[in-house]
Design a protein around this motif. Structure first.
Motif, PDB file in Angstrom:
ATOM      1  N   PHE A   1      -7.531   3.640   4.933  1.00  0.00           N
ATOM      2  CA  PHE A   1      -6.479   4.131   4.032  1.00  0.00           C
ATOM      3  C   PHE A   1      -6.027   2.840   3.290  1.00  0.00           C
ATOM      4  O   PHE A   1      -6.285   2.936   2.090  1.00  0.00           O
ATOM      5  CB  PHE A   1      -4.913   5.304   3.547  1.00  0.00           C
ATOM      6  CG  PHE A   1      -5.554   5.572   2.613  1.00  0.00           C
ATOM      7  CD1 PHE A   1      -5.845   6.489   1.811  1.00  0.00           C
ATOM      8  CD2 PHE A   1      -3.565   5.719   2.351  1.00  0.00           C
ATOM      9  CE1 PHE A   1      -5.574   7.431   0.785  1.00  0.00           C
ATOM     10  CE2 PHE A   1      -2.875   6.004   0.493  1.00  0.00           C
ATOM     11  CZ  PHE A   1      -4.366   6.628   0.254  1.00  0.00           C
ATOM     12  N   CYS A   2      -5.296   2.194   3.593  1.00  0.00           N
ATOM     13  CA  CYS A   2      -4.988   0.937   3.303  1.00  0.00           C
ATOM     14  C   CYS A   2      -6.105  -0.091   2.095  1.00  0.00           C
ATOM     15  O   CYS A   2      -5.444  -1.309   1.827  1.00  0.00           O
ATOM     16  CB  CYS A   2      -4.137   0.169   4.187  1.00  0.00           C
ATOM     17  SG  CYS A   2      -2.460   0.869   3.985  1.00  0.00           S
TER      18      CYS A   2
ATOM     19  N   LEU B   1      -5.258  -0.113  -2.914  1.00  0.00           N
ATOM     20  CA  LEU B   1      -5.524   1.179  -3.634  1.00  0.00           C
ATOM     21  C   LEU B   1      -5.088   1.200  -4.632  1.00  0.00           C
ATOM     22  O   LEU B   1      -6.188   2.397  -5.815  1.00  0.00           O
ATOM     23  CB  LEU B   1      -4.306   1.844  -2.868  1.00  0.00           C
ATOM     24  CG  LEU B   1      -4.189   1.977  -1.355  1.00  0.00           C
ATOM     25  CD1 LEU B   1      -2.968   2.640  -1.063  1.00  0.00           C
ATOM     26  CD2 LEU B   1      -5.641   3.304  -1.327  1.00  0.00           C
ATOM     27  N   ASN B   2      -4.818   0.251  -6.068  1.00  0.00           N
ATOM     28  CA  ASN B   2      -4.998   0.064  -7.359  1.00  0.00           C
ATOM     29  C   ASN B   2      -5.737  -1.685  -7.429  1.00  0.00           C
ATOM     30  O   ASN B   2      -5.088  -1.517  -9.086  1.00  0.00           O
ATOM     31  CB  ASN B   2      -3.458  -0.299  -7.169  1.00  0.00           C
ATOM     32  CG  ASN B   2      -2.340  -1.087  -7.061  1.00  0.00           C
ATOM     33  OD1 ASN B   2      -2.581  -1.813  -6.320  1.00  0.00           O
ATOM     34  ND2 ASN B   2      -1.260  -1.516  -8.342  1.00  0.00           N
TER      35      ASN B   2
ATOM     36  N   SER C   1       0.914   4.027  -3.168  1.00  0.00           N
ATOM     37  CA  SER C   1       1.122   5.617  -2.805  1.00  0.00           C
ATOM     38  C   SER C   1       2.252   6.092  -3.023  1.00  0.00           C
ATOM     39  O   SER C   1       2.260   7.110  -3.482  1.00  0.00           O
ATOM     40  CB  SER C   1       0.505   5.570  -0.711  1.00  0.00           C
ATOM     41  OG  SER C   1      -0.304   4.793  -0.911  1.00  0.00           O
TER      42      SER C   1
ATOM     43  N   SER D   1       0.812  -0.953   0.396  1.00  0.00           N
ATOM     44  CA  SER D   1       0.054   0.345  -0.199  1.00  0.00           C
ATOM     45  C   SER D   1       1.122   1.444  -0.229  1.00  0.00           C
ATOM     46  O   SER D   1       0.469   2.206  -0.293  1.00  0.00           O
ATOM     47  CB  SER D   1      -0.874  -0.014   1.448  1.00  0.00           C
ATOM     48  OG  SER D   1      -1.896  -1.311   1.382  1.00  0.00           O
TER      49      SER D   1
ATOM     50  N   PRO E   1       1.489   4.794   4.600  1.00  0.00           N
ATOM     51  CA  PRO E   1       1.585   5.225   3.222  1.00  0.00           C
ATOM     52  C   PRO E   1       1.349   7.313   2.984  1.00  0.00           C
ATOM     53  O   PRO E   1       2.001   7.900   1.675  1.00  0.00           O
ATOM     54  CB  PRO E   1       0.097   4.737   2.556  1.00  0.00           C
ATOM     55  CG  PRO E   1      -1.058   4.166   3.894  1.00  0.00           C
ATOM     56  CD  PRO E   1       0.301   4.212   4.995  1.00  0.00           C
TER      57      PRO E   1
ATOM     58  N   SER F   1      -8.806   1.476   1.257  1.00  0.00           N
ATOM     59  CA  SER F   1      -9.318   1.884   0.402  1.00  0.00           C
ATOM     60  C   SER F   1      -9.358   0.922  -0.714  1.00  0.00           C
ATOM     61  O   SER F   1      -8.088   1.266  -1.702  1.00  0.00           O
ATOM     62  CB  SER F   1      -9.010   3.384   0.725  1.00  0.00           C
ATOM     63  OG  SER F   1      -9.313   4.135   1.792  1.00  0.00           O
ATOM     64  N   LYS F   2     -10.349   1.303  -2.009  1.00  0.00           N
ATOM     65  CA  LYS F   2     -10.210   0.740  -3.081  1.00  0.00           C
ATOM     66  C   LYS F   2      -9.688   1.634  -4.112  1.00  0.00           C
ATOM     67  O   LYS F   2     -10.748   2.949  -4.815  1.00  0.00           O
ATOM     68  CB  LYS F   2     -11.590  -0.164  -3.866  1.00  0.00           C
ATOM     69  CG  LYS F   2     -10.976  -1.379  -2.786  1.00  0.00           C
ATOM     70  CD  LYS F   2     -12.331  -2.392  -3.748  1.00  0.00           C
ATOM     71  CE  LYS F   2     -13.767  -2.150  -3.068  1.00  0.00           C
ATOM     72  NZ  LYS F   2     -14.897  -3.676  -3.728  1.00  0.00           N
ATOM     73  N   ASP F   3      -8.864   1.262  -5.398  1.00  0.00           N
ATOM     74  CA  ASP F   3      -8.904   1.940  -6.573  1.00  0.00           C
ATOM     75  C   ASP F   3      -8.924   4.181  -5.922  1.00  0.00           C
ATOM     76  O   ASP F   3      -9.744   4.384  -7.149  1.00  0.00           O
ATOM     77  CB  ASP F   3     -10.402   2.437  -7.601  1.00  0.00           C
ATOM     78  CG  ASP F   3     -10.595   0.497  -8.001  1.00  0.00           C
ATOM     79  OD1 ASP F   3      -9.148   0.030  -7.398  1.00  0.00           O
ATOM     80  OD2 ASP F   3     -11.245  -0.227  -8.234  1.00  0.00           O
ATOM     81  N   VAL F   4      -7.570   3.723  -5.289  1.00  0.00           N
ATOM     82  CA  VAL F   4      -7.599   5.438  -5.102  1.00  0.00           C
ATOM     83  C   VAL F   4      -6.523   6.002  -6.340  1.00  0.00           C
ATOM     84  O   VAL F   4      -6.417   7.133  -5.979  1.00  0.00           O
ATOM     85  CB  VAL F   4      -7.039   5.283  -3.757  1.00  0.00           C
ATOM     86  CG1 VAL F   4      -6.810   6.813  -3.639  1.00  0.00           C
ATOM     87  CG2 VAL F   4      -7.753   5.419  -2.220  1.00  0.00           C
TER      88      VAL F   4
END
Lengths: 235, 235
Positions: free
Chosen positions: B213-214, B122-123, B37, B33, B83, B216-219
């Motif tokens: 935060f870690c 996140l990706n 980031s 993550s 992150p 969270s999807k598709d940031v």
């Protein structure tokens, strides 16, 4: 409070300290299901060995030879890895030497434990009751498939941890995941396990009857333990 | 059809043939993550290293030093394993040398693969789209916790396998179990993961903001790849 952990594959067993703990080894399809079935039906003792050669040489000392590799019975041995073959009249009162792809490896790697207990759905409640009365922490060791995790052993581990949740606590994610998988699958166990890779392998070997039997709960009321080099029913 | 497998712990990676496969390495809390980031926010490249000594010596060559052990930042390094610290202005345009308890070990063990891809929630979609266009089979490697399986990496692996189910088939029980755990948890991910052992460890370190935060999807819309010894965004 006592603690429970789950080792999802023998490849990770070195990460756990076995000393002073009870270990339940499980190989649902089919090694530990066979062992429970045999010992509940008059087999005198079962000696797990690592190699076909050891198994063969014990035959000359009066043991019945049970050998499985890749799901199939090995030619030249009396029995393979079907629980039904462990319940035949010809093995009553006899000692069996057994080697299998996964289950006997998991037992071998668990020998440092305080006690090595043989678990299967077939004797789930008997093992639960036995463990409730022992003071040691518990590690459940899944035999897996050639070192990889598998579905049916994980589900058994989850079932055992869930049944002990009032007596044994855990901070292990393997316990959390196995219990949740079990809670999802328990009312539909046979259908759920039939998705597994090992069942697909075994299907090719025509042993659906074995699978149905190995997923039956509480058929036998015994707790096999490793006593020296041999598994016996001590209770 | 292409195949997907999941290796739930680096301790089992020797059981998989990595050659010719793409490997997605994941360490949700928090190494991969952090990498995603940082690289999405202007970090030039990230060099994963195994030891604190290597990390320290790269600092004298102009690298920013990022070091974590047991969840905490190691004293004497610029950044730890949050992150947010990878997104600070001071690291933009810089190369980062990083060593962590689990994530960098998993990357090191994956180097034989055709490509090593860095995955996180996140990706997630960026990695899914990238993989759909590649012909190779896929292995998802969970960093775990000191060799043991963990919840958050397993859930990510399940999410990735589920997102690819129309393009990648599987006969692996690890895939089956991870996908089912993900399907159960997806609508309640934060609450579910908060049960995990690692979150309990991190809570003691006061980093709940990182955890939120870690998960969270598709940031970020990037796919970091290992290029020689360094992670970079090549797309």
């Amino acid at each position: 409070m006592r603690k429970v952990e789950i080792c999802m594959s023998p490849e990770m067993i070195h990460l756990y300290d076995l000393k002073g703990k009870n270990v339940v080894v499980t190989d649902i399809l089919r090694a530990t299901s066979c062992m429970v079935s045999g010992l509940a039906n008059g087999v005198k003792s079962i000696k797990p060995v690592m190699t076909l050669e050891e198994c063969q040489s014990l035959r000359s000392k009066g043991y019945i030879g049970a050998a499985e590799r890749n799901g199939a019975k090995v030619e030249g041995f009396e029995i393979g890895n079907s629980p039904y073959s462990y319940m035949e009249a010809s093995v009553k009162g006899k000692s069996v030497a057994v080697t299998t792809t996964n289950g006997t490896v998991a037992i071998e790697k668990s020998k440092e434990a305080e006690r090595v207990i043989i678990g299967a759905f077939l004797n789930l409640s008997a093992v639960v009751e036995y463990l409730k009365n022992l003071p040691e922490d518990l590690l459940i060791v899944c035999a897996g498939w050639k070192g990889r995790v598998n579905l049916e052993d994980t589900l058994y581990a989850g079932a055992l941890a869930e049944s002990l949740k009032d007596e044994f606590e855990s901070d292990s994610d393997a316990v959390l995941m196995s219990r949740d998988l079990w809670l999802d699958a328990q009312n539909n166990l046979l259908e759920y396990v039939k998705q597994s890779s090992h069942v697909q392998r075994l299907k090719r070997l025509n042993i659906e009857k074995d699978i149905d039997f190995c997923l039956s709960k509480d058929v036998f009321d015994i707790v096999p333990l490793l006593d020296g080099e041999e598994l016996k029913v001590l209770n």
